[in-house]
Write a protein that holds these residues in place. Sequence first.
Motif, short mmCIF file in Angstrom:
data_model
loop_
_atom_site.label_atom_id
_atom_site.label_comp_id
_atom_site.label_asym_id
_atom_site.label_seq_id
_atom_site.Cartn_x
_atom_site.Cartn_y
_atom_site.Cartn_z
N LEU A 1 0.81 -1.22 0.00
CA LEU A 1 0.00 0.00 0.00
C LEU A 1 0.84 1.27 0.00
CD1 LEU A 1 -2.68 -1.13 2.61
CD2 LEU A 1 -3.01 -0.89 0.15
N LEU A 2 2.15 1.13 -0.08
CA LEU A 2 3.03 2.31 -0.06
C LEU A 2 2.65 3.37 -1.10
CD1 LEU A 2 6.55 0.75 0.64
CD2 LEU A 2 5.35 2.44 2.05
N CYS B 1 -3.49 8.18 1.43
CA CYS B 1 -4.94 8.00 1.50
C CYS B 1 -5.38 8.14 2.96
CB CYS B 1 -5.32 6.63 0.96
SG CYS B 1 -7.08 6.25 1.08
N GLN B 2 -6.46 8.86 3.18
CA GLN B 2 -6.91 9.13 4.55
C GLN B 2 -7.23 7.85 5.31
OE1 GLN B 2 -10.10 11.98 4.39
NE2 GLN B 2 -8.86 13.54 3.41
N ALA B 3 -7.73 6.84 4.61
CA ALA B 3 -8.11 5.59 5.28
C ALA B 3 -6.90 4.86 5.85
CB ALA B 3 -8.85 4.68 4.30
N LEU B 4 -5.69 5.22 5.41
CA LEU B 4 -4.48 4.55 5.89
C LEU B 4 -3.78 5.34 6.99
CD1 LEU B 4 -2.99 3.31 2.49
CD2 LEU B 4 -4.45 2.07 4.11
N TYR C 1 -1.39 0.84 10.34
CA TYR C 1 -0.74 1.28 9.10
C TYR C 1 0.35 2.30 9.40
CZ TYR C 1 -4.53 -1.01 6.56
OH TYR C 1 -5.42 -1.93 6.07
N ARG C 2 0.03 3.29 10.22
CA ARG C 2 1.00 4.37 10.49
C ARG C 2 2.32 3.82 11.01
NH1 ARG C 2 -3.34 6.96 13.38
NH2 ARG C 2 -2.25 6.27 15.24
N GLU C 3 2.22 2.91 11.98
CA GLU C 3 3.43 2.41 12.62
C GLU C 3 4.28 1.58 11.66
OE1 GLU C 3 0.20 3.10 15.62
OE2 GLU C 3 0.36 2.09 13.68
N ILE C 4 3.63 0.79 10.80
CA ILE C 4 4.38 -0.02 9.85
C ILE C 4 4.99 0.86 8.76
CG2 ILE C 4 4.27 -1.91 8.18
CD1 ILE C 4 4.09 -2.78 11.10
N PHE C 5 4.30 1.93 8.38
CA PHE C 5 4.89 2.88 7.43
C PHE C 5 6.19 3.44 8.01
CE2 PHE C 5 0.55 3.77 5.41
CZ PHE C 5 0.86 3.05 4.27
N GLU C 6 6.18 3.77 9.31
CA GLU C 6 7.39 4.30 9.94
C GLU C 6 8.51 3.26 9.93
OE1 GLU C 6 6.63 5.86 13.81
OE2 GLU C 6 5.73 7.70 13.03
N ARG D 1 5.21 -2.79 19.24
CA ARG D 1 4.88 -2.25 20.56
C ARG D 1 3.96 -1.04 20.45
NH1 ARG D 1 5.90 1.59 24.12
NH2 ARG D 1 7.15 2.80 22.63
N LEU D 2 4.22 -0.17 19.48
CA LEU D 2 3.40 1.02 19.31
C LEU D 2 1.99 0.68 18.85
CD1 LEU D 2 5.96 3.48 17.66
CD2 LEU D 2 5.02 3.59 19.98
N ILE D 3 1.87 -0.31 17.96
CA ILE D 3 0.53 -0.72 17.52
C ILE D 3 -0.26 -1.25 18.71
CG2 ILE D 3 -0.79 -2.32 16.08
CD1 ILE D 3 1.52 -2.25 14.07
N GLN D 4 0.38 -2.07 19.53
CA GLN D 4 -0.30 -2.61 20.71
C GLN D 4 -0.71 -1.48 21.65
OE1 GLN D 4 2.87 -5.29 21.89
NE2 GLN D 4 1.70 -7.08 21.21
N ARG D 5 0.22 -0.58 21.93
CA ARG D 5 -0.08 0.53 22.85
C ARG D 5 -1.19 1.43 22.31
NH1 ARG D 5 3.71 5.61 23.06
NH2 ARG D 5 2.42 5.94 21.19
#
Length: 210
Positions: A147-148, A153-156, A161-166, A179-183
């Motif tokens: 999805l890169l 896209c606003q839905a992402l 998604y945000r944490e994996i993009f980082e 860890r960030l996704i869980q938190r």
Amino acid sequence: EAVSLVEKLFDEGHETLVMTGGSMFYIDAVCNGLDNLPDGDLALRSELWQRLEEEGVEVLAEELRRKDPLTYSQIDTRNSQRVIRALEVCLVSGKPFSSFKTGERRKRSFEIEKVGLTRPREELYSRIDQRVLNMMSEGLVEEVRSLLPYRDCQALQTVGYREIFEYLDGKIPLEEAVRLIQRNTRHYAKKQLTWWRRDPAIRWVEVSGQ
């Protein structure tokens, strides 16, 4: 559109329909209707999205907190789309986004019964953590990588998604992304529960251990 679909399905003879999930605002809109908000400003919205890329959602969320503490406390401030929409209304109107939420309920042509599922917080958080691990093992990184090209896209602009993009940008290691996704998911779940506990129409059902 959702309300029109519900009415259509009832007209076709369905006696009961079940709607699950959805954001807090979405479900509230389906059940109670939307408030009349000012027209959007496309130029301002574009400017806010540009600021998002340059400054990050935290800066925009802090600006929203100063202009509208109530909305800041109610929305997922890591959701870029919601932060930008609320901030856009504040800037266009000169009034807090929350001031347009009158609470006036729209009459529906069907009866609504709300059922909420609840479990002990420790169990809920444990299940959230495990769910994130399951998502990782089922290919979340590969999904986000595919999805890169659509990352703006606003839905992402949501948790997961945000944490994996980082991570894919090389900003954080994979373990930190997990860890960030869980938190962040735990934080959002807590905010959802706080929101829904205010609704006396919800009938809560304990599902511990299920």
